[in-house]
Design a protein around this motif. Sequence first.
Motif, PDB file in Angstrom:
ATOM      1  N   LEU A 111       6.208   8.069  -0.188  1.00 44.75           N
ATOM      2  CA  LEU A 111       6.506   7.041  -1.185  1.00 44.75           C
ATOM      3  C   LEU A 111       7.270   5.859  -0.584  1.00 44.75           C
ATOM      4  CD1 LEU A 111       7.393   9.281  -4.252  1.00 44.75           C
ATOM      5  CD2 LEU A 111       5.343   7.862  -3.937  1.00 44.75           C
ATOM      6  N   ARG A 112       8.062   6.102   0.455  1.00 46.05           N
ATOM      7  CA  ARG A 112       8.782   5.023   1.129  1.00 46.05           C
ATOM      8  C   ARG A 112       7.830   4.107   1.890  1.00 46.05           C
ATOM      9  NH1 ARG A 112      12.238   8.682   0.359  1.00 46.05           N
ATOM     10  NH2 ARG A 112      14.467   8.538   0.325  1.00 46.05           N
ATOM     11  N   ALA A 113       6.711   4.658   2.327  1.00 45.37           N
ATOM     12  CA  ALA A 113       5.754   3.881   3.130  1.00 45.37           C
ATOM     13  C   ALA A 113       4.587   3.338   2.308  1.00 45.37           C
ATOM     14  CB  ALA A 113       5.213   4.757   4.274  1.00 45.37           C
ATOM     15  N   ALA A 114       4.294   3.977   1.200  1.00 48.24           N
ATOM     16  CA  ALA A 114       3.097   3.635   0.415  1.00 48.24           C
ATOM     17  C   ALA A 114       3.271   2.327  -0.346  1.00 48.24           C
ATOM     18  CB  ALA A 114       2.787   4.755  -0.572  1.00 48.24           C
ATOM     19  N   PRO A 115       2.170   1.576  -0.480  1.00 48.09           N
ATOM     20  CA  PRO A 115       2.225   0.401  -1.352  1.00 48.09           C
ATOM     21  C   PRO A 115       2.379   0.844  -2.810  1.00 48.09           C
ATOM     22  CG  PRO A 115      -0.009   0.734  -0.517  1.00 48.09           C
ATOM     23  CD  PRO A 115       0.865   1.747   0.143  1.00 48.09           C
ATOM     24  N   LYS A 116       2.847  -0.062  -3.648  1.00 45.74           N
ATOM     25  CA  LYS A 116       3.133   0.271  -5.052  1.00 45.74           C
ATOM     26  C   LYS A 116       1.927   0.848  -5.774  1.00 45.74           C
ATOM     27  CE  LYS A 116       6.886  -2.995  -5.609  1.00 45.74           C
ATOM     28  NZ  LYS A 116       7.393  -4.186  -6.251  1.00 45.74           N
TER      29      LYS A 116
END
Length: 124
Positions: A111-116
């Motif tokens: 989730l820290r790396a994923a786009p919204k």
Amino acid sequence: MEHDKSMKSKEGTEMLEQVRRICGSLPEAEEIIDGFGHTVFQVNGKSFARLGESEGGGAGLSFKSDRETQELLLQQEGFFKTPYIGHHGWVSVKHPQDWSMLGDLLKEAYLRAAPKRLAKLMMP
């Protein structure tokens, strides 16, 4: 995705299988081998987890974290600041035992790396 440069030891192979099981369920997560021979999981070109093995066969898992979580994990046995990238919040573990907790930590790393748009898919 199988790679011939991947983990060689029994411990490393088992660790990689667990991480593949967790990360394989995450939207658009990709597995690559980097220039150092590490197995890297990324989303949208951003790394969130990596596995490597030393010449002696010691396998380790590193994942992206925030500073607060990193500080909490560093107080627990087995966790340490990832060399070279630990100052960015990365945490490493060797000989992981609690795959339920690590599954949650890997999902948080994703989730820290994923786009919204992808992070929204993970929301209940």
